[in-house]
Design a protein around this motif. Structure first.
Motif, short mmCIF file in Angstrom:
data_model
loop_
_atom_site.label_atom_id
_atom_site.label_comp_id
_atom_site.label_asym_id
_atom_site.label_seq_id
_atom_site.Cartn_x
_atom_site.Cartn_y
_atom_site.Cartn_z
N PRO A 473 -12.14 0.13 1.71
CA PRO A 473 -11.15 1.07 1.15
C PRO A 473 -9.77 0.45 0.97
N PHE A 474 -9.39 -0.44 1.89
CA PHE A 474 -8.11 -1.11 1.74
C PHE A 474 -8.09 -1.97 0.49
N ILE A 475 -9.18 -2.70 0.24
CA ILE A 475 -9.26 -3.54 -0.96
C ILE A 475 -9.15 -2.67 -2.22
N ILE A 476 -9.87 -1.55 -2.22
CA ILE A 476 -9.90 -0.68 -3.40
C ILE A 476 -8.52 -0.10 -3.68
N LEU A 477 -7.88 0.48 -2.64
CA LEU A 477 -6.61 1.16 -2.85
C LEU A 477 -5.46 0.17 -3.03
N ALA A 478 -5.41 -0.87 -2.20
CA ALA A 478 -4.30 -1.82 -2.30
C ALA A 478 -4.34 -2.61 -3.59
N GLY A 479 -5.53 -2.85 -4.13
CA GLY A 479 -5.64 -3.65 -5.33
C GLY A 479 -5.46 -2.87 -6.62
N SER A 480 -5.37 -1.54 -6.52
CA SER A 480 -5.29 -0.74 -7.75
C SER A 480 -4.13 0.25 -7.74
N VAL A 481 -3.99 1.02 -6.67
CA VAL A 481 -3.03 2.13 -6.66
C VAL A 481 -1.58 1.66 -6.78
N PRO A 482 -1.09 0.70 -5.95
CA PRO A 482 0.32 0.31 -6.10
C PRO A 482 0.66 -0.25 -7.48
N LEU A 483 -0.29 -0.96 -8.07
CA LEU A 483 -0.03 -1.54 -9.39
C LEU A 483 0.05 -0.47 -10.46
N ALA A 484 -0.82 0.53 -10.36
CA ALA A 484 -0.76 1.63 -11.33
C ALA A 484 0.52 2.44 -11.15
N LEU A 485 0.91 2.68 -9.91
CA LEU A 485 2.15 3.42 -9.65
C LEU A 485 3.35 2.67 -10.20
N ALA A 486 3.38 1.36 -10.00
CA ALA A 486 4.50 0.58 -10.52
C ALA A 486 4.55 0.66 -12.05
N GLY A 487 3.39 0.61 -12.69
CA GLY A 487 3.36 0.71 -14.14
C GLY A 487 3.85 2.06 -14.64
N ALA A 488 3.46 3.14 -13.95
CA ALA A 488 3.89 4.48 -14.36
C ALA A 488 5.38 4.68 -14.09
N LEU A 513 -7.81 8.40 -10.29
CA LEU A 513 -8.42 7.80 -11.48
C LEU A 513 -8.51 6.29 -11.38
N VAL A 514 -7.41 5.64 -10.96
CA VAL A 514 -7.40 4.19 -10.96
C VAL A 514 -8.22 3.62 -9.80
N ALA A 515 -8.42 4.41 -8.74
CA ALA A 515 -9.24 3.93 -7.62
C ALA A 515 -10.70 3.74 -8.03
N LYS A 516 -11.13 4.42 -9.10
CA LYS A 516 -12.51 4.27 -9.55
C LYS A 516 -12.82 2.83 -9.94
N ASN A 517 -11.87 2.16 -10.54
CA ASN A 517 -12.10 0.77 -10.96
C ASN A 517 -12.41 -0.11 -9.76
#
Length: 632
Positions: A473-488, A513-517
């Protein structure tokens, strides 16, 4: 809700390309995706739980939205695991996608996948650089969030411009009505005006103009507000404050800026301090109007009796008081009936003889033996200035600084200015608070971080239970959520939108949504490790294989929300906010996820062997040259 079905159908198609029969391809695809689809479904449903249970304005607005979407996502997950593979086994055939337009698309995608594989292999050779970039982007979230404009909700064109009328404390109804005619002329001077209205009382009133429908005018209500303000400011004798109604209900219905200064000090002292803040507000240029709600401008005339002269004239003090009360008070003393109707008897001096305090000297009261005695022979007038009203807030003497802001200035920006000036000016013992729409902004804005944190924790725990690991779960969330938030948040930082209740819900939705990736990549990489591949080879093949469903689900989300980004009209502000957050976050987040998640996976993930997971204490070097793309 279509993401799960997209992933399932794409996986069936992939197994068909491997030479399997449609039925076997559907069965293998369904077995392969049971875990990921359950994880994706529960993740997106869980992300709305804090929104659904929170109180306040955000909870009231989005509770039904959260429950409805969570239910729809759960149903879509069930459909993706049952109906989608069944329909795939009946409708999909091997070779159908090799011809015509479908074949052209597949060949183009093969080129994209080959390019991605080369880029991913190259970035994995320089994992420290990728991880450093990941940390930098995560840190950018802080300034992006802090320096983004914040407001309760985007301004909406509701087709009306209000005007709050303030007159002098001693104004009469006739005087205010004269100025009301001037206000009416100003409103009627605009071709966009459809109707006007006014409510007038001695010390002020309320007016407004209803504008024509959006399709019949070229100016928005915000533009008309500025132009109306310029003309209304030329009316001498009254102050008219133009404003547009708030976009959301429950904001108090008054001026948007409602800043409270409270203290145990005397009201005069609190007003003096508040007036200093008001002067700073006017000098800042951020306010169309700003003023305090307490003013010491109410004239008061007090009749002072000289007791010695009173006795010499033979006038009884109590009788003189009763006479003045009868002549000036306007109370009825009796009733009489004419033709079956009852009427009040109200003795009172003629209005023309009681317009000014000096006219009181001409009033006569009852003296000795029933004689009339002029009031001026034994009484004098003492005039003072008193406040119109005194207010308290949280049991303290309080003054509210109320104001209107021009288009282009956010409510948060105006409040931050007042807060900064208050810190410089207020002595010890003074406190600041908020009321009306300003209070809602500060209350609802403070809830976002707590709601977002709770959503992230819920998703982490759900994924931890699903993957039976705290690392995945750390890999999934850390690798996707902060980057999507920064982009938004980049787009709110650049001023394309603001942080409001709509964009905040968009950010929370973006997490699910982005955690699905990341779920698709990590789960398949774990599966490939169990088949004998090394960690590096597994994550490269997993990312390459899952590239197509990731791009397809991202494209579906982006295209589905593009109409919100380009919406225009009276209510476009709210739709623009949530659309910009989701579209920008998904595009930027997906691009980063495809390269960052594999690097974090190689660094953090456990080594899986035949159904077991062991910590990789010793990482054997793996040659990228041995990595081969997954078969198509």
């Amino acid at each position: 809700v279509v993401d799960d079905a997209i992933v399932m159908v794409e996986n069936v198609e992939r197994h068909l390309h491997e030479g399997k029969s449609p039925l076997q391809a559907a069965l293998d695809a369904a077995r392969e995706l049971v875990g990921p689809i359950i994880a994706m479904t529960i993740t997106l449903a869980a992300v709305y739980t804090p929104v659904a249970i929170q109180g306040g304005l955000t909870g009231s607005l989005f509770r039904e939205f959260a429950f409805t979407l969570a239910g729809a996502v759960i149903v879509s997950g069930v459909v993706a695991l049952t109906l989608s593979p069944m329909m795939g086994s009946k409708l999909l055939r091997a070779g159908d996608t090799e011809r015509g337009f479908a074949g052209f698309v597949n060949r183009r995608f093969e080129s994209i996948r080959s390019t991605y594989t080369r880029l991913l292999s190259g970035t994995l050779k320089y994992r420290p650089v990728v991880l450093t970039l990941w940390v930098i982007v995560m840190l950018l979230i802080v300034p992006f969030y802090l320096f983004s404009q914040k407001e309760l909700a985007p301004a909406e064109d509701q087709g009306v411009v209000f005007g709050i009328v303030q007159a002098a404390a001693n104004s009469t109804l006739d005087q205010t009505k004269l100025f009301g005619n001037e206000i009416y002329k100003v409103f009627q001077s605009f071709p966009e005006t459809d109707a006007t209205f006014q409510i007038v009382f001695p010390s002020g009133g309320f007016a407004g103009m209803v504008v024509k429908p959006w399709s019949e005018r070229k100016k928005s209500s915000a533009e008309l507000q500025v132009e109306v303000s310029a003309k209304l400011s030329q009316i001498a004798g009254v102050r008219v404050i133009p404003l547009t109604p708030p976009a959301l209900p429950g904001g108090g219905g008054g001026l948007p800026v409602d800043f409270v200064i409270a203290s145990t000090a005397e009201p005069q002292q609190v007003v003096a301090i508040a007036n200093q803040v008001v002067q700073k507000a006017f000098a800042s240029g951020l306010f169309m109007f700003a003023d305090t709600d307490i003013k010491f401008d109410q004239p008061q005339a007090e009749v002072v009796f000289d007791r010695d002269k009173l006795r010499s004239e033979g006038v009884d003090l109590a009788q003189a008081g009763r006479d003045l009360s009868t002549l000036l008070g306007g109370n009825f003393v009796n009733r009489f009936s004419i033709q079956g109707r009852s009427y009040k008897v109200i003795p009172q001096v003629k209005r023309s003889e009681r317009l000014t305090p000096d006219q009181l000297k001409d009033v006569y009261v009852t003296g000795a033996g029933g004689k009339l005695v002029p009031l001026s022979t034994f009484a004098t007038l003492r005039t003072t200035t008193e406040p119109r009203e005194l207010k308290r807030f949280q049991q303290l003497n309080a003054v509210r600084i109320q104001g209107a802001i021009p288009p282009g200035v956010s409510l948060d920006q105006a409040l931050r200015f007042l807060e900064g000036e208050a810190r410089k000016i207020l002595p010890q013992g003074y406190t600041v608070d908020y009321s009306g729409e300003s209070r809602q902004l500060r209350t609802e804005g403070g809830k976002f971080l707590a709601t977002f944190l709770l959503s992230a924790i819920l998703i982490y725990l759900v994924l931890a239970a699903q993957f039976e690991s705290f690392r995945d779960p750390f890999i999934i969330l850390a690798g996707s959520v902060p980057l999507a938030l920064a982009g938004a948040l980049l787009f709110s930082f650049l001023g394309f939108t603001s942080l409001n209740v709509y964009s905040q819900v968009g950010l929370i939705t973006l997490v699910g949504l982005v955690a699905k990736n990341g779920i698709l990549i990590v789960q398949f990489a774990n599966h490939l490790q169990e088949t004998g591949l090394g960690k590096l080879g597994a994550v490269v093949e997993a990312a390459t294989t899952r590239l197509r469903p990731i791009l397809m689900t991202t494209a579906a989300t982006v295209v589905g929300h593009l109409p919100l980004v380009f919406a225009h009209g009276p209510g476009a502000g709210a739709r623009n906010s949530i659309g910009i957050m989701l579209v920008s976050g998904m595009i930027i987040g997906t691009m980063f996820t495809l390269f960052v998640v594999p690097s974090i996976y190689v660094l953090v993930a456990r080594t899986h062997r035949a159904g077991t997971a062991v910590d990789a204490e010793e990482r054997e070097p793996e040659a990228l040259a041995d990595v081969t793309p997954a078969p198509v």
